[in-house]
Design an enzyme around this catalytic site. Structure first.
Site, PDB file in Angstrom:
ATOM      1  N   THR A  14       3.108  -3.974 -11.657  1.00  0.00           N
ATOM      2  CA  THR A  14       3.804  -5.396 -10.675  1.00  0.00           C
ATOM      3  C   THR A  14       1.883  -5.168 -10.082  1.00  0.00           C
ATOM      4  O   THR A  14       1.473  -6.339  -9.886  1.00  0.00           O
ATOM      5  CB  THR A  14       4.563  -5.788  -9.138  1.00  0.00           C
ATOM      6  OG1 THR A  14       5.081  -5.345 -10.196  1.00  0.00           O
ATOM      7  CG2 THR A  14       4.721  -7.035  -8.690  1.00  0.00           C
ATOM      8  N   VAL A  15       1.649  -4.672  -9.497  1.00  0.00           N
ATOM      9  CA  VAL A  15       0.755  -4.598  -8.823  1.00  0.00           C
ATOM     10  C   VAL A  15      -0.873  -4.286  -9.800  1.00  0.00           C
ATOM     11  O   VAL A  15      -1.664  -5.687  -9.217  1.00  0.00           O
ATOM     12  CB  VAL A  15      -0.503  -3.148  -7.597  1.00  0.00           C
ATOM     13  CG1 VAL A  15      -1.019  -3.102  -6.935  1.00  0.00           C
ATOM     14  CG2 VAL A  15       1.536  -2.947  -6.946  1.00  0.00           C
ATOM     15  N   LYS A 107      -0.466   6.428  -2.693  1.00  0.00           N
ATOM     16  CA  LYS A 107      -0.274   7.475  -0.778  1.00  0.00           C
ATOM     17  C   LYS A 107       0.247   9.204  -1.226  1.00  0.00           C
ATOM     18  O   LYS A 107      -0.157   9.501  -0.491  1.00  0.00           O
ATOM     19  CB  LYS A 107       1.083   6.603  -0.461  1.00  0.00           C
ATOM     20  CG  LYS A 107       2.177   5.993  -0.938  1.00  0.00           C
ATOM     21  CD  LYS A 107       2.238   4.430  -0.542  1.00  0.00           C
ATOM     22  CE  LYS A 107       2.432   3.850  -1.941  1.00  0.00           C
ATOM     23  NZ  LYS A 107       2.405   2.684  -1.746  1.00  0.00           N
ATOM     24  N   GLU A 131      -6.864   1.258   0.780  1.00  0.00           N
ATOM     25  CA  GLU A 131      -5.855   0.531   1.125  1.00  0.00           C
ATOM     26  C   GLU A 131      -4.924  -0.132   1.023  1.00  0.00           C
ATOM     27  O   GLU A 131      -3.879  -0.517   1.855  1.00  0.00           O
ATOM     28  CB  GLU A 131      -6.932  -0.897   1.757  1.00  0.00           C
ATOM     29  CG  GLU A 131      -5.888  -2.456   2.760  1.00  0.00           C
ATOM     30  CD  GLU A 131      -6.428  -2.113   3.827  1.00  0.00           C
ATOM     31  OE1 GLU A 131      -5.522  -0.945   4.885  1.00  0.00           O
ATOM     32  OE2 GLU A 131      -7.375  -1.689   4.774  1.00  0.00           O
ATOM     33  N   ILE A 138      -1.868  -5.163   5.088  1.00  0.00           N
ATOM     34  CA  ILE A 138      -1.827  -5.070   5.787  1.00  0.00           C
ATOM     35  C   ILE A 138      -2.993  -4.671   6.244  1.00  0.00           C
ATOM     36  O   ILE A 138      -3.057  -3.133   5.779  1.00  0.00           O
ATOM     37  CB  ILE A 138      -1.073  -4.501   7.570  1.00  0.00           C
ATOM     38  CG1 ILE A 138       0.592  -5.281   6.907  1.00  0.00           C
ATOM     39  CG2 ILE A 138      -1.427  -4.771   7.622  1.00  0.00           C
ATOM     40  CD1 ILE A 138       1.325  -4.944   7.630  1.00  0.00           C
ATOM     41  N   GLY A 189      16.094  -4.379  -7.310  1.00  0.00           N
ATOM     42  CA  GLY A 189      15.378  -3.766  -7.642  1.00  0.00           C
ATOM     43  C   GLY A 189      13.999  -2.974  -6.580  1.00  0.00           C
ATOM     44  O   GLY A 189      12.621  -3.377  -7.349  1.00  0.00           O
ATOM     45  N   ASP A 203       7.837   8.180   0.872  1.00  0.00           N
ATOM     46  CA  ASP A 203       7.333   6.992   1.259  1.00  0.00           C
ATOM     47  C   ASP A 203       6.247   6.967   1.738  1.00  0.00           C
ATOM     48  O   ASP A 203       4.965   6.820   2.888  1.00  0.00           O
ATOM     49  CB  ASP A 203       7.717   6.160   0.065  1.00  0.00           C
ATOM     50  CG  ASP A 203       6.455   4.793   0.470  1.00  0.00           C
ATOM     51  OD1 ASP A 203       6.045   4.538  -0.663  1.00  0.00           O
ATOM     52  OD2 ASP A 203       6.883   3.919   1.307  1.00  0.00           O
ATOM     53  N   LYS A 207       2.720   7.698   3.707  1.00  0.00           N
ATOM     54  CA  LYS A 207       1.804   6.482   4.800  1.00  0.00           C
ATOM     55  C   LYS A 207       1.324   7.127   5.860  1.00  0.00           C
ATOM     56  O   LYS A 207       0.256   7.081   6.091  1.00  0.00           O
ATOM     57  CB  LYS A 207       2.225   4.994   4.744  1.00  0.00           C
ATOM     58  CG  LYS A 207       2.909   4.875   3.162  1.00  0.00           C
ATOM     59  CD  LYS A 207       3.719   3.779   3.406  1.00  0.00           C
ATOM     60  CE  LYS A 207       4.047   2.865   2.169  1.00  0.00           C
ATOM     61  NZ  LYS A 207       5.402   2.428   2.266  1.00  0.00           N
TER      62      LYS A 207
END
Lengths: 430, 430
Positions: A14-15, A107, A131, A138, A189, A203, A207
């Protein structure tokens, strides 16, 4: 026009596809802002035949991301594969060793190997930017590392896992129990292949540990994040907290205290009408508190193709502009190993327990709290119709140290009036 | 250790003293983060004898800021004097001409002369940074220019004048009329020497024009900001909007449309439960909407010694780190003169009017609206006890073009049923 900045893109999920789309759609805009063109020269993913939503025909293809990382026609290694071990780690190390800058959304990798990767990059004069690894779209790493760089940071907080926040707000809004909403999230998903990364708080803990390193000049210390996932948050607690004016959030808090660095990622009650309390669905929010600036609150989408790719490309454009600084905002060799401090900052607590309907039951519980030095702010007894032999008791304490709460909870079972297990959830001032 | 970055600080009011305090208090922290020490070598203010809350004995003193700007021992000219003309402009121009970088908190100066100053700086290879000029401590210039640089921006919005937001929220919370709260604000020292800069929306308009230039790659065009201050916002409208679920804010909106660039800074209704609607007191909020990232919301203190000095020093640290880019995020010579577009984006409107209690009065007003193509979403009639000859009518329209609203309002007086003047306030989707 100066020479283009050449990206090697590892990961076409996706990214990665989001990055391709931005580079293709906004070539002129990016060149104008970056002062030079930004192009993709090569990409890497395991399966070249998979149907993907972007034209990749102009890029060289490497099955092995390590080979991609070493290519001579790559200036910046963009790692959006994910995973803290294996290919992502090998390829990132290879990229640094062969003198590339790195932009990563990973991360987990940085939470575990951030120190060694940063030291290696800085020894080579290379930068690692991340980032996209924290709070999706953000620009919070930038705000903290750059915008607030003149501040001694006091506290960093955030709701940084959109899936957990989706589950908690869906439970609240629909009145559904955890298991049902968890299953919904899986079918939509929204969950990682290992759901515990999300719902176990791992997760979000990754972060938080990255934000803490920047904020306090300490080595990333994920192992010292007090982690508690949302699996034990019951619909009862969500309802009862709501009645008392609170919402339950998986909230990360990092603060430097006289005893050392406190880092926790745990379910917390926050005031329902606070910005954190009102956060719905997959949206993320980060709160940064500095000695000069006071409190800054940043809100935005925590995941997804566009937002995450926006963050990746913001880092790429910084590199194209020639912005270079150490990974965590000061030299990695100067980051200190913080003394981990078990959470001791006092806070009010929400307690829920089911008590047998015996004379003096409530008094016994109150005595346990009093013996631990805990005073009571509010108490409610809820008698369910048809359940005459027991009652649910809700207590909001005045500020109490976590150890005192644990001590009291340890003493209550011996009173013989407790049915099941007492629930205690911290109420965070936000 | 590399050589220190040397600041010349022009202006020793609240912000200037805040900068001095940070430089002195956090010398080590800043050196660690910036990669080199940051020192003040010289300062400038008119009155050297004035008592100030900082030790200035180590700094050279210049009465004339132009002389400060030209000093050989100054690398960065820090301008926190304010004012769009005279000394601030002369000194900033002198700083650029003599090869200094500039950090400024001066929105008025940049709103009027940003283009020529940016061109001059870029011709000299110098940077102008102005994080402190917009929204105080919130790193919004950085978020927009750098973090979201890969986005085609769609819309930028914000509540960016703390004094106006203080006045509006105080009116609402205390039920006090504008004049009383204005006087309170004056006595609290919240107002500029020329209060119209605040309550006339000029200061906030300056800020919006700077954000628009970055967002859309256009020359700063303050003269084309549609400005309406808060002086005509009545306590009646605040109360009635509240009853209907809205709060009134002085809200800036900039968006690029097919007809050109819309920029307006006007009182608006926003949903009471939206982040903008809930903004209290002097806090600022900026909303950035980009094609990839979606919506990012930034909230924080909009003014004050610490927050503004934090923003100034964030810029200074960027310069110390070697981050260099054009003033508005792309070369000033490439910024285009946007076609100004009078606001034409349709929105619902809140209308308040007092109608004589005559048969068919309401029908006549509804006909005027209908003739202008405006349909009604909600209508309420409020009959005040003891006032039988007239009634207040509140209308919320469906989405309507501003020109159609103006047309309808122009037609209503001729009906002969309107007492006084009709009030129309845009309802902004946020």
């Amino acid at each position: 026009m100066p020479s283009p900045l050449r990206l090697g893109l590892a990961g076409l999920g996706t990214v990665g596809i989001g990055v391709v789309k931005i580079v293709q759609r906004h070539a002129d805009l990016i060149a104008a802002r970056a002062g030079r063109p930004v192009v993709i020269t090569a990409v890497s993913a395991r399966d070249k035949t998979k149907k993907r939503d972007a034209d990749l025909s102009g890029y060289a293809w490497e099955v092995d991301p390590v080979a991609l990382a070493k290519r001579d026609d790559v200036d910046v290694f963009v790692e959006v594969m994910g995973g803290s071990e294996g290919a992502a780690k090998d390829a990132t190390e290879a990229a640094i060793a062969s003198g590339k800058d790195v932009v990563t959304a990973n991360k987990a990798l940085l939470a575990h190997y951030g120190q060694s990767l940063a030291e290696a990059a800085e020894a080579k004069g290379r930068v690692i930017r991340f980032e996209a690894a924290v709070a999706g779209g953000i620009p919070v790493i930038k705000a903290l590392t750059e915008g607030l760089a003149a501040n001694q940071m006091r506290r960093v907080m955030g709701v940084m896992n959109g899936t957990c926040n989706y589950i908690l707000t869906r439970m609240q809004n629909a009145g559904l129990p955890y298991d049902v909403v968890f299953e919904e999230a899986r079918q939509l998903g929204y969950l990682e292949a290992d759901p515990n990364l999300d719902v176990g708080g791992i997760d979000a803990g990754h972060k938080l540990s990255l934000l803490a390193a920047i904020a306090f000049g300490t080595r990333v210390s994920f192992d010292n994040v007090e982690l508690e996932g949302i699996g034990n948050v019951s619909i009862d607690d969500i309802r009862m907290a709501d009645d008392m004016g609170y919402h339950i959030k998986l909230l990360g808090v990092a603060q430097m205290t006289g005893r050392g660095l406190e880092q926790r990622m745990t379910p917390c009650l926050v005031p329902a009408d606070s910005p954190l309390g009102q956060l719905q669905g997959g949206t993320n929010m980060v709160v940064l508190e500095g000695d000069s600036v006071g409190q800054i609150v940043l809100r935005g989408p925590g995941a997804g193709e566009g937002p995450t790719a926006s963050a990746v490309m913001g880092d790429v454009i910084d590199i194209a502009r020639g912005f270079r600084m150490p990974t965590f905002g000061r030299p990695a060799t100067g980051l200190v190993a913080a003394t981990p401090a078990k959470s001791a900052t006092p806070a009010p607590y929400y307690l829920r327990m089911t008590l047998l309907d015996k004379p003096g039951a409530l008094a016994k519980v109150a005595t346990c709290l009093g013996d631990a030095g805990i005073s009571i702010d509010q108490m409610r007894q809820i008698n369910q119709p048809g359940e005459d032999d027991h009652a649910v008791v809700l207590i909001v304490t005045h500020k109490a140290a976590p150890a005192d709460i644990a001590h009291a909870l340890g003493a209550i079972p011996a009173t013989g009036v407790l049915q099941g297990k007492a629930v205690a959830i911290r109420i965070e001032a936000v």
